[in-house]
Structures are given as C-alpha cells and as structure tokens.
Design a protein around this motif. Structure first.
Motif, PDB file in Angstrom:
ATOM      1  N   TYR A 188       0.777  -1.272  -0.078  1.00  0.00           N
ATOM      2  CA  TYR A 188       0.180   0.002   0.041  1.00  0.00           C
ATOM      3  C   TYR A 188       0.940   1.209   0.036  1.00  0.00           C
ATOM      4  N   GLN A 189       0.303   2.161  -0.549  1.00  0.00           N
ATOM      5  CA  GLN A 189       1.096   3.546  -0.762  1.00  0.00           C
ATOM      6  C   GLN A 189       0.301   4.910  -0.506  1.00  0.00           C
ATOM      7  N   ARG A 190       0.796   5.519   0.185  1.00  0.00           N
ATOM      8  CA  ARG A 190       0.022   6.883   0.513  1.00  0.00           C
ATOM      9  C   ARG A 190       0.862   7.965  -0.324  1.00  0.00           C
ATOM     10  N   TYR A 191       0.204   8.697  -1.239  1.00  0.00           N
ATOM     11  CA  TYR A 191       1.121   9.568  -2.157  1.00  0.00           C
ATOM     12  C   TYR A 191       0.180  10.746  -2.741  1.00  0.00           C
ATOM     13  N   GLN A 192       0.921  11.628  -3.073  1.00  0.00           N
ATOM     14  CA  GLN A 192       0.416  13.030  -3.603  1.00  0.00           C
ATOM     15  C   GLN A 192      -0.240  12.869  -4.840  1.00  0.00           C
ATOM     16  N   TYR A 193      -1.327  13.058  -5.024  1.00  0.00           N
ATOM     17  CA  TYR A 193      -1.997  13.161  -6.313  1.00  0.00           C
ATOM     18  C   TYR A 193      -2.398  14.412  -6.859  1.00  0.00           C
ATOM     19  N   PHE A 194      -1.781  14.678  -8.085  1.00  0.00           N
ATOM     20  CA  PHE A 194      -1.907  15.927  -8.768  1.00  0.00           C
ATOM     21  C   PHE A 194      -3.082  16.415  -9.653  1.00  0.00           C
ATOM     22  N   GLY A 195      -3.747  15.045 -10.013  1.00  0.00           N
ATOM     23  CA  GLY A 195      -5.031  15.411 -11.070  1.00  0.00           C
ATOM     24  C   GLY A 195      -4.371  15.093 -12.133  1.00  0.00           C
ATOM     25  N   PRO A 213      -2.967  16.255 -15.713  1.00  0.00           N
ATOM     26  CA  PRO A 213      -1.494  17.305 -15.944  1.00  0.00           C
ATOM     27  C   PRO A 213      -1.925  18.776 -16.365  1.00  0.00           C
ATOM     28  N   MET A 214      -3.090  18.961 -17.113  1.00  0.00           N
ATOM     29  CA  MET A 214      -3.480  20.369 -17.350  1.00  0.00           C
ATOM     30  C   MET A 214      -3.786  21.124 -16.228  1.00  0.00           C
ATOM     31  N   PHE A 215      -4.326  20.518 -15.112  1.00  0.00           N
ATOM     32  CA  PHE A 215      -4.503  21.146 -13.870  1.00  0.00           C
ATOM     33  C   PHE A 215      -3.603  20.901 -12.735  1.00  0.00           C
ATOM     34  N   PHE A 216      -2.360  20.735 -13.064  1.00  0.00           N
ATOM     35  CA  PHE A 216      -1.248  20.485 -12.228  1.00  0.00           C
ATOM     36  C   PHE A 216      -0.865  21.962 -11.440  1.00  0.00           C
ATOM     37  N   SER A 217      -1.385  21.819 -10.116  1.00  0.00           N
ATOM     38  CA  SER A 217      -0.786  23.053  -9.417  1.00  0.00           C
ATOM     39  C   SER A 217      -1.244  22.316  -7.690  1.00  0.00           C
ATOM     40  N   GLN A 218      -0.271  23.373  -7.034  1.00  0.00           N
ATOM     41  CA  GLN A 218      -0.311  22.987  -5.441  1.00  0.00           C
ATOM     42  C   GLN A 218      -1.643  22.890  -4.780  1.00  0.00           C
ATOM     43  N   LYS A 219      -2.619  23.745  -5.457  1.00  0.00           N
ATOM     44  CA  LYS A 219      -4.043  23.409  -4.837  1.00  0.00           C
ATOM     45  C   LYS A 219      -4.907  22.331  -5.221  1.00  0.00           C
ATOM     46  N   ARG A 220      -4.359  21.655  -6.132  1.00  0.00           N
ATOM     47  CA  ARG A 220      -5.010  20.441  -6.731  1.00  0.00           C
ATOM     48  C   ARG A 220      -4.500  19.064  -6.046  1.00  0.00           C
ATOM     49  N   GLN A 221      -3.237  19.445  -5.223  1.00  0.00           N
ATOM     50  CA  GLN A 221      -2.422  18.448  -4.550  1.00  0.00           C
ATOM     51  C   GLN A 221      -3.408  17.768  -3.600  1.00  0.00           C
ATOM     52  N   LYS A 222      -3.673  16.214  -3.315  1.00  0.00           N
ATOM     53  CA  LYS A 222      -4.474  15.729  -2.535  1.00  0.00           C
ATOM     54  C   LYS A 222      -3.652  14.273  -2.214  1.00  0.00           C
ATOM     55  N   LEU A 223      -3.751  13.946  -1.165  1.00  0.00           N
ATOM     56  CA  LEU A 223      -3.229  12.647  -0.804  1.00  0.00           C
ATOM     57  C   LEU A 223      -4.239  11.428  -1.070  1.00  0.00           C
ATOM     58  N   HIS A 224      -3.703  10.626  -1.655  1.00  0.00           N
ATOM     59  CA  HIS A 224      -4.398   9.466  -2.154  1.00  0.00           C
ATOM     60  C   HIS A 224      -3.719   7.965  -1.524  1.00  0.00           C
ATOM     61  N   TYR A 225      -4.465   6.985  -1.596  1.00  0.00           N
ATOM     62  CA  TYR A 225      -3.854   5.698  -1.299  1.00  0.00           C
ATOM     63  C   TYR A 225      -4.098   4.877  -2.622  1.00  0.00           C
ATOM     64  N   ARG A 226      -3.126   3.853  -2.787  1.00  0.00           N
ATOM     65  CA  ARG A 226      -3.043   3.000  -3.890  1.00  0.00           C
ATOM     66  C   ARG A 226      -2.441   1.533  -3.435  1.00  0.00           C
ATOM     67  N   ALA A 227      -2.762   0.612  -4.128  1.00  0.00           N
ATOM     68  CA  ALA A 227      -2.482  -0.658  -3.540  1.00  0.00           C
ATOM     69  C   ALA A 227      -1.351  -1.197  -4.872  1.00  0.00           C
ATOM     70  N   LEU A 263      -7.226   3.526  -4.538  1.00  0.00           N
ATOM     71  CA  LEU A 263      -8.205   3.246  -3.579  1.00  0.00           C
ATOM     72  C   LEU A 263      -8.769   4.348  -3.100  1.00  0.00           C
ATOM     73  N   GLY A 264      -8.499   5.627  -3.417  1.00  0.00           N
ATOM     74  CA  GLY A 264      -9.284   6.602  -2.953  1.00  0.00           C
ATOM     75  C   GLY A 264      -8.613   7.736  -2.049  1.00  0.00           C
ATOM     76  N   THR A 265      -9.011   8.677  -1.813  1.00  0.00           N
ATOM     77  CA  THR A 265      -8.452   9.762  -1.060  1.00  0.00           C
ATOM     78  C   THR A 265      -7.876   9.309   0.493  1.00  0.00           C
ATOM     79  N   ALA A 266      -6.835   9.730   0.810  1.00  0.00           N
ATOM     80  CA  ALA A 266      -6.502   9.560   2.332  1.00  0.00           C
ATOM     81  C   ALA A 266      -7.355   9.936   3.223  1.00  0.00           C
ATOM     82  N   LYS A 267      -7.834  11.064   3.207  1.00  0.00           N
ATOM     83  CA  LYS A 267      -8.846  11.764   3.918  1.00  0.00           C
ATOM     84  C   LYS A 267      -9.945  10.978   4.242  1.00  0.00           C
TER      85      LYS A 267
END
Length: 177
Positions: free
Chosen positions: A14-21, A23-37, A51-55
């Motif tokens: 499992y990995q918690r990572y920064q999701y940027f959405g 590429p055309m919307f690549f910005s700090q404001k769009r940055q969210k934490l997500h999980y993946r397997a 898997l979805g958002t970390a929150k």
C-alpha cells in the motif's frame, strides 16, 4: 522479488502518495493525498489499483479504532467499511492468491488486517487467507534469504548467581539515590 514469492501468493504494497490530478490542472491547489495498492504476483505480473483519498480512508480507520477501543457495538461494522475501501477493490485481482504479504503505509499500519472482511465476503481476511504483515517490501527479501552460517562464534551465558547479598551498595552508600 518474483523469485521469492511462493506460488499462489501475492505482495500487496500500500502506498500513500500525492495526487496531482490531470496534468493540465497541475498545481499545488489540486494536490491531494491518495492511497493505492501495488500488487506483485509470483509470475512477475504487476497491477496498481487506486483506492481513494487518504482523508476518506483515514477517517474510517480512526472511527473504527475509536469504536474498538471503547467497545462500541458498531465497531465491526466500521471495520467492514474500512475493508470496503482497502480490501474489496483487490477482490478480482487477488482471487487466486492464498497467501498475502502486506506492506501497509501511513495510517494503514493501524489496521488489524486479519479482522477485516475477506474480499469475496466469506468471513474474515485472517480466516480466508494466510496473511503476512511486513514493514517494508525489502523485508520480504530478507524473509526468504537462505540462512547463512554465522561467521562469529556464539556467546552463551548460563547459570547466573542470584545470591547478590553484600554486593549491592546500601542506599546510604549509593550515589544514585
């Protein structure tokens, strides 16, 4: 890693990572934490499942932990909800596996994986599968390394004397009182 995975087993990292959405919307404001397997099979096949958002996942884990600690009646229901988020998405890909090596990340380290629902919904994960929790993926390699003979001699200490009267300084003489 493929060489160390037994047949009908699977590595789930499992990995918690920064999701940027996108590429055309690549910005700090769009940055969210997500999980993946990240799945690795004995035949070398790999698969990544989002898997979805970390929150969302972490809030469910926290609620389940609080309910369990306080003995609330809905504790198992809450763990089932956690299972829906972190185990159920793996059901199709893991159907043939009998042993899971799980390397959780971040808050997923707090999950009692054996008590989660099995992916096919047939009881608990710990009853349906042979589970092996590992702290890192590297630990899997260490588990299956051939045992080597020690290069140093062993030191064995035995038959200690517990009759220490007179050898311990009294509190009057001690400098650490």
């Amino acid at each position: 890693f493929v060489k160390v995975l037994p047949q009908k087993s699977l590595l789930i990292a499992y990995q918690r990572y920064q999701y940027f959405g996108r590429p055309m919307f690549f910005s700090q404001k769009r940055q969210k934490l997500h999980y993946r397997a990240l799945l690795l099979f004995p035949n070398g096949k790999t698969k990544t499942l989002e898997l979805g958002t970390a929150k969302q996942i972490e809030q469910k884990i926290q609620k389940a932990l609080v309910a369990t600690a306080n003995g609330f009646a809905d504790a198992q229901k809450l763990w089932t909800e956690v299972s829906e988020l972190v185990i159920k998405p793996l059901a199709k890909e893991t159907a043939e596996s009998k042993t899971w090596f799980i390397a959780p990340d971040a808050e997923l380290n707090r999950i009692p994986f054996a008590a989660l629902s099995a992916p096919q919904g047939d009881g608990f994960l710990g009853e349906s599968l042979n589970l092996r929790l590992i702290t890192t993926v590297q630990e899997l390699l260490d588990l299956f390394k051939g045992s080597k003979k020690p290069t140093q001699k062993s030191l064995v200490v035995a038959n200690p004397s517990f009759d220490l009267k007179g050898t311990i300084p009294s509190t009057k003489q001690s400098s650490w009182t």
